[in-house]
Design a protein around this motif. Structure first.
Motif, PDB file in Angstrom:
ATOM      1  N   GLN A  97       0.841  -1.209   0.000  1.00 33.08           N
ATOM      2  CA  GLN A  97       0.000   0.000   0.000  1.00 33.08           C
ATOM      3  C   GLN A  97       0.873   1.255   0.000  1.00 33.08           C
ATOM      4  OE1 GLN A  97      -3.981  -1.859   2.200  1.00 33.08           O
ATOM      5  NE2 GLN A  97      -2.518  -0.754   3.456  1.00 33.08           N
ATOM      6  N   ALA A  98       1.942   1.232   0.815  1.00 29.41           N
ATOM      7  CA  ALA A  98       2.819   2.409   0.916  1.00 29.41           C
ATOM      8  C   ALA A  98       3.600   2.614  -0.385  1.00 29.41           C
ATOM      9  CB  ALA A  98       3.779   2.243   2.095  1.00 29.41           C
ATOM     10  N   VAL A  99       4.127   1.519  -0.953  1.00 32.66           N
ATOM     11  CA  VAL A  99       4.928   1.625  -2.178  1.00 32.66           C
ATOM     12  C   VAL A  99       4.067   2.145  -3.331  1.00 32.66           C
ATOM     13  CG1 VAL A  99       6.060   0.212  -3.969  1.00 32.66           C
ATOM     14  CG2 VAL A  99       6.646  -0.133  -1.564  1.00 32.66           C
ATOM     15  N   VAL A 100       2.859   1.606  -3.450  1.00 33.64           N
ATOM     16  CA  VAL A 100       2.005   1.999  -4.575  1.00 33.64           C
ATOM     17  C   VAL A 100       1.536   3.448  -4.395  1.00 33.64           C
ATOM     18  CG1 VAL A 100      -0.134   1.498  -5.822  1.00 33.64           C
ATOM     19  CG2 VAL A 100       1.328  -0.370  -5.068  1.00 33.64           C
ATOM     20  N   ALA A 101       1.143   3.811  -3.167  1.00 35.77           N
ATOM     21  CA  ALA A 101       0.718   5.201  -2.928  1.00 35.77           C
ATOM     22  C   ALA A 101       1.859   6.140  -3.308  1.00 35.77           C
ATOM     23  CB  ALA A 101       0.317   5.383  -1.472  1.00 35.77           C
ATOM     24  N   GLU A 152      -1.379  10.018  -0.843  1.00 37.77           N
ATOM     25  CA  GLU A 152      -1.048   9.864   0.585  1.00 37.77           C
ATOM     26  C   GLU A 152      -1.178   8.442   1.082  1.00 37.77           C
ATOM     27  OE1 GLU A 152      -2.513  14.284   2.105  1.00 37.77           O
ATOM     28  OE2 GLU A 152      -3.638  12.502   2.732  1.00 37.77           O
ATOM     29  N   ALA A 153      -2.165   7.707   0.554  1.00 27.78           N
ATOM     30  CA  ALA A 153      -2.453   6.389   1.124  1.00 27.78           C
ATOM     31  C   ALA A 153      -2.973   5.437   0.068  1.00 27.78           C
ATOM     32  CB  ALA A 153      -3.494   6.535   2.249  1.00 27.78           C
ATOM     33  N   GLY A 154      -2.854   4.144   0.370  1.00 24.57           N
ATOM     34  CA  GLY A 154      -3.345   3.119  -0.554  1.00 24.57           C
ATOM     35  C   GLY A 154      -4.126   2.065   0.217  1.00 24.57           C
ATOM     36  N   LEU A 155      -5.004   1.352  -0.491  1.00 24.88           N
ATOM     37  CA  LEU A 155      -5.797   0.286   0.124  1.00 24.88           C
ATOM     38  C   LEU A 155      -5.777  -0.924  -0.805  1.00 24.88           C
ATOM     39  CD1 LEU A 155      -7.797  -0.337   2.505  1.00 24.88           C
ATOM     40  CD2 LEU A 155      -9.635   0.328   0.934  1.00 24.88           C
ATOM     41  N   PHE A 156      -5.345  -2.073  -0.267  1.00 26.55           N
ATOM     42  CA  PHE A 156      -5.269  -3.298  -1.068  1.00 26.55           C
ATOM     43  C   PHE A 156      -6.669  -3.901  -1.162  1.00 26.55           C
ATOM     44  CE2 PHE A 156      -3.673  -7.903  -1.341  1.00 26.55           C
ATOM     45  CZ  PHE A 156      -3.344  -7.790  -2.682  1.00 26.55           C
ATOM     46  N   VAL A 157      -7.082  -4.205  -2.374  1.00 24.86           N
ATOM     47  CA  VAL A 157      -8.428  -4.771  -2.594  1.00 24.86           C
ATOM     48  C   VAL A 157      -8.306  -5.974  -3.526  1.00 24.86           C
ATOM     49  CG1 VAL A 157      -9.682  -2.612  -2.186  1.00 24.86           C
ATOM     50  CG2 VAL A 157      -8.883  -3.128  -4.490  1.00 24.86           C
ATOM     51  N   PRO A 158      -9.312  -6.870  -3.496  1.00 25.89           N
ATOM     52  CA  PRO A 158      -9.196  -8.087  -4.305  1.00 25.89           C
ATOM     53  C   PRO A 158      -9.268  -7.865  -5.809  1.00 25.89           C
ATOM     54  CG  PRO A 158     -10.916  -8.316  -2.626  1.00 25.89           C
ATOM     55  CD  PRO A 158     -10.490  -6.884  -2.624  1.00 25.89           C
ATOM     56  N   SER A 159      -9.910  -6.799  -6.270  1.00 23.60           N
ATOM     57  CA  SER A 159     -10.115  -6.668  -7.721  1.00 23.60           C
ATOM     58  C   SER A 159     -10.175  -5.199  -8.146  1.00 23.60           C
ATOM     59  CB  SER A 159     -11.444  -7.334  -8.110  1.00 23.60           C
ATOM     60  OG  SER A 159     -12.509  -6.611  -7.518  1.00 23.60           O
ATOM     61  N   GLY A 160     -10.000  -5.008  -9.448  1.00 24.69           N
ATOM     62  CA  GLY A 160     -10.144  -3.666 -10.005  1.00 24.69           C
ATOM     63  C   GLY A 160     -11.562  -3.161  -9.818  1.00 24.69           C
ATOM     64  N   THR A 161     -12.508  -4.074  -9.955  1.00 30.63           N
ATOM     65  CA  THR A 161     -13.908  -3.690  -9.766  1.00 30.63           C
ATOM     66  C   THR A 161     -14.121  -3.125  -8.372  1.00 30.63           C
ATOM     67  OG1 THR A 161     -14.636  -5.360 -11.348  1.00 30.63           O
ATOM     68  CG2 THR A 161     -16.286  -4.581  -9.778  1.00 30.63           C
ATOM     69  N   MET A 162     -13.582  -3.815  -7.358  1.00 31.06           N
ATOM     70  CA  MET A 162     -13.802  -3.297  -6.003  1.00 31.06           C
ATOM     71  C   MET A 162     -13.105  -1.954  -5.807  1.00 31.06           C
ATOM     72  SD  MET A 162     -13.404  -4.867  -2.169  1.00 31.06           S
ATOM     73  CE  MET A 162     -14.577  -6.179  -2.309  1.00 31.06           C
ATOM     74  N   VAL A 221      -7.126   6.902  -7.633  1.00 30.34           N
ATOM     75  CA  VAL A 221      -6.742   6.071  -8.784  1.00 30.34           C
ATOM     76  C   VAL A 221      -6.684   4.625  -8.321  1.00 30.34           C
ATOM     77  CG1 VAL A 221      -4.305   6.650  -8.361  1.00 30.34           C
ATOM     78  CG2 VAL A 221      -4.936   5.651 -10.541  1.00 30.34           C
ATOM     79  N   SER A 222      -7.229   3.717  -9.151  1.00 30.38           N
ATOM     80  CA  SER A 222      -7.108   2.296  -8.827  1.00 30.38           C
ATOM     81  C   SER A 222      -6.226   1.646  -9.888  1.00 30.38           C
ATOM     82  CB  SER A 222      -8.478   1.622  -8.778  1.00 30.38           C
ATOM     83  OG  SER A 222      -9.145   1.800  -9.995  1.00 30.38           O
ATOM     84  N   VAL A 223      -5.333   0.782  -9.440  1.00 35.10           N
ATOM     85  CA  VAL A 223      -4.422   0.074 -10.358  1.00 35.10           C
ATOM     86  C   VAL A 223      -4.536  -1.425 -10.105  1.00 35.10           C
ATOM     87  CG1 VAL A 223      -2.750   1.948 -10.706  1.00 35.10           C
ATOM     88  CG2 VAL A 223      -2.512   0.448  -8.706  1.00 35.10           C
ATOM     89  N   CYS A 224      -4.380  -2.213 -11.184  1.00 33.24           N
ATOM     90  CA  CYS A 224      -4.510  -3.677 -11.075  1.00 33.24           C
ATOM     91  C   CYS A 224      -3.163  -4.360 -11.265  1.00 33.24           C
ATOM     92  CB  CYS A 224      -5.448  -4.210 -12.153  1.00 33.24           C
ATOM     93  SG  CYS A 224      -7.158  -3.756 -11.896  1.00 33.24           S
ATOM     94  N   GLY A 272      -5.286  -8.951  -7.151  1.00 31.07           N
ATOM     95  CA  GLY A 272      -4.958  -7.759  -6.388  1.00 31.07           C
ATOM     96  C   GLY A 272      -4.972  -6.446  -7.139  1.00 31.07           C
ATOM     97  N   SER A 273      -5.508  -5.442  -6.464  1.00 26.66           N
ATOM     98  CA  SER A 273      -5.530  -4.066  -6.944  1.00 26.66           C
ATOM     99  C   SER A 273      -5.280  -3.149  -5.755  1.00 26.66           C
ATOM    100  CB  SER A 273      -6.903  -3.720  -7.539  1.00 26.66           C
ATOM    101  OG  SER A 273      -7.126  -4.443  -8.725  1.00 26.66           O
ATOM    102  N   VAL A 274      -4.890  -1.924  -6.039  1.00 31.43           N
ATOM    103  CA  VAL A 274      -4.755  -0.929  -4.967  1.00 31.43           C
ATOM    104  C   VAL A 274      -5.531   0.317  -5.368  1.00 31.43           C
ATOM    105  CG1 VAL A 274      -3.138   0.661  -3.820  1.00 31.43           C
ATOM    106  CG2 VAL A 274      -2.541  -1.755  -4.041  1.00 31.43           C
ATOM    107  N   LEU A 275      -6.299   0.841  -4.416  1.00 35.75           N
ATOM    108  CA  LEU A 275      -6.945   2.143  -4.586  1.00 35.75           C
ATOM    109  C   LEU A 275      -6.110   3.153  -3.815  1.00 35.75           C
ATOM    110  CD1 LEU A 275      -9.397   3.942  -5.448  1.00 35.75           C
ATOM    111  CD2 LEU A 275     -10.432   3.343  -3.243  1.00 35.75           C
ATOM    112  N   ALA A 276      -5.719   4.242  -4.477  1.00 33.67           N
ATOM    113  CA  ALA A 276      -4.883   5.251  -3.812  1.00 33.67           C
ATOM    114  C   ALA A 276      -5.565   6.613  -3.847  1.00 33.67           C
ATOM    115  CB  ALA A 276      -3.521   5.324  -4.496  1.00 33.67           C
ATOM    116  N   GLY A 277      -5.295   7.415  -2.814  1.00 34.43           N
ATOM    117  CA  GLY A 277      -5.873   8.762  -2.733  1.00 34.43           C
ATOM    118  C   GLY A 277      -5.433   9.435  -1.442  1.00 34.43           C
TER     119      GLY A 277
END
Ligand SMILES: Cc1ncc(COP(=O)(O)O)c(C=O)c1O
Length: 345
Positions: free
Chosen positions: A46-50, A56-66, A199-202, A212-217
């Protein structure tokens, strides 16, 4: 297909399997319970991707859809207007989630080549009066899947970001394939993401991770998304196992996307058939072939399958091919050969 030929799977860049190095990284991952907030590998991802995305922050999620749907939920209220391009993944291919999970009203704006401009967005915004759904969010997509992996010119993203901010709206970028935009266009990821709020990345597409995907903001919006992730059942326990694959992909399988892009271009350039045409610039790893004649998509998919090449019909008369981590240059030569051998009507 000859007995000594292997299957070539071009249905999507999601069909890849973890590479041996990735499997080793997963097996070696330090794990914890991420719902309790103590999986060190998830936190690192989460930190690396953000950081890479300049957020500022990232959240690990199971899919791009989520990731996309959490961005909508966290940045709108039920009854709000959300403006998207008419071919956007969030609208076309996410099972009606904006309506079901966020209760928002989508306004879908057609744009040539999927390239939304601020002028088109602004013209679609509802007026501020009691009769209309109040606008709160604009969603963009880069690269644009349905437009054939189209690289969105950064000037358009910048203009939409500035226009939206001036109107008090937020902007989410579906960056499932933002990696491809970065590799093909050469701009740093943080610059690509700078005009938008989230932004979400897959990692499960061209990068080759299994999940896995990460949502960042900003911290506040990610804290809201975190709560909804829990509510939607997206809290995972020892998910560092998956985050390790994503970190490995980022470190070892990002630069090689250029190979996929070159192979997509080779397919488009090699096409020499009166019934087949590529109707869009091949900017990255997606080739959409327009097939002339009745049931063209079904006939071409079946013909290629008979040659051991898997592809997907992408609407009437359209077939999608997505070179990926599993392919070699020799595979691509076989694909071009098979395409040009499509029986003529
Ligand atoms: C542009 C885009 N956004 C989002 C997604 C959704 O990703 P997932 O399949 O991980 O839910 C996809 C999947 O193909 C996509 O192409």
């Amino acid at each position: 297909m000859h007995a000594n030929e292997h299957l070539i799977d071009l249905r999507s860049d999601t069909v890849t399997r973890p590479t041996p190095g990735m499997m080793r990284a997963m097996a070696a991952a330090e794990l914890g319970d991420d719902v309790l907030g103590d999986d060190p590998t998830v936190k690192r991802l989460q930190a690396v991707v953000a950081e890479r995305l300049g957020k500022e922050a990232g959240l690990f999620v199971p899919s791009g859809t989520m990731g996309n749907q959490l961005a909508i939920r966290a940045q709108s209220a039920p009854g709000d207007q959300v403006v998207v391009e008419d071919g956007a993944h969030v609208y076309r291919y996410e099972a009606g989630a904006p309506a079901a999970l966020s209760g928002v009203q989508l306004t879908c704006v057609p744009a040539p080549g999927g390239l939304l401009s601020w002028e088109r967005v602004e013209a679609a915004l509802n007026p501020a009066n009691v009769h209309c759904a109040p606008p709160s969010l604009v969603c963009l997509e880069n690269t644009h899947n349905r437009a054939g992996g189209r690289l969105v010119p950064q000037a358009l993203v910048t203009a939409i970001g500035a226009g939206a901010r001036a109107r008090g709206l937020r902007v989410h970028l579906d960056g499932a394939r933002l990696w491809h935009a970065h590799i093909a266009g050469g701009l740093p990821l943080a610059e690509l993401a700078a005009p938008v709020d989230t932004v979400s990345v897959c990692f499960s597409k061209g990068l080759g991770a299994p999940v896995g995907s990460v949502l960042a903001g900003d911290r506040e919006v990610i804290a809201r998304a975190w709560r909804f992730r829990k509510m939607w059942g997206g809290g995972m326990r020892q998910s560092g196992l998956l985050a390790a694959a994503c970190l490995y992909a980022l470190e070892h399988q990002l630069e090689r996307l250029a190979e996929d892009h070159a192979r997509a271009t080779s397919i488009a350039r090699g096409l020499d058939h009166p019934a087949l045409a590529v109707g869009h610039p091949v900017d990255t790893n997606i080739v959409i072939i327009d097939v002339a004649g009745a049931d063209g998509d079904t006939r071409l998919v079946a013909h290629l399958a008979s040659r051991g090449i898997l592809t997907l019909g992408f609407g009437p008369g359209r077939v999608r091919l997505v070179p990926n981590l599993l392919n070699s240059d020799a595979d691509i030569a076989r694909v071009v050969d098979a395409l040009n051998g499509f029986p003529r009507a």
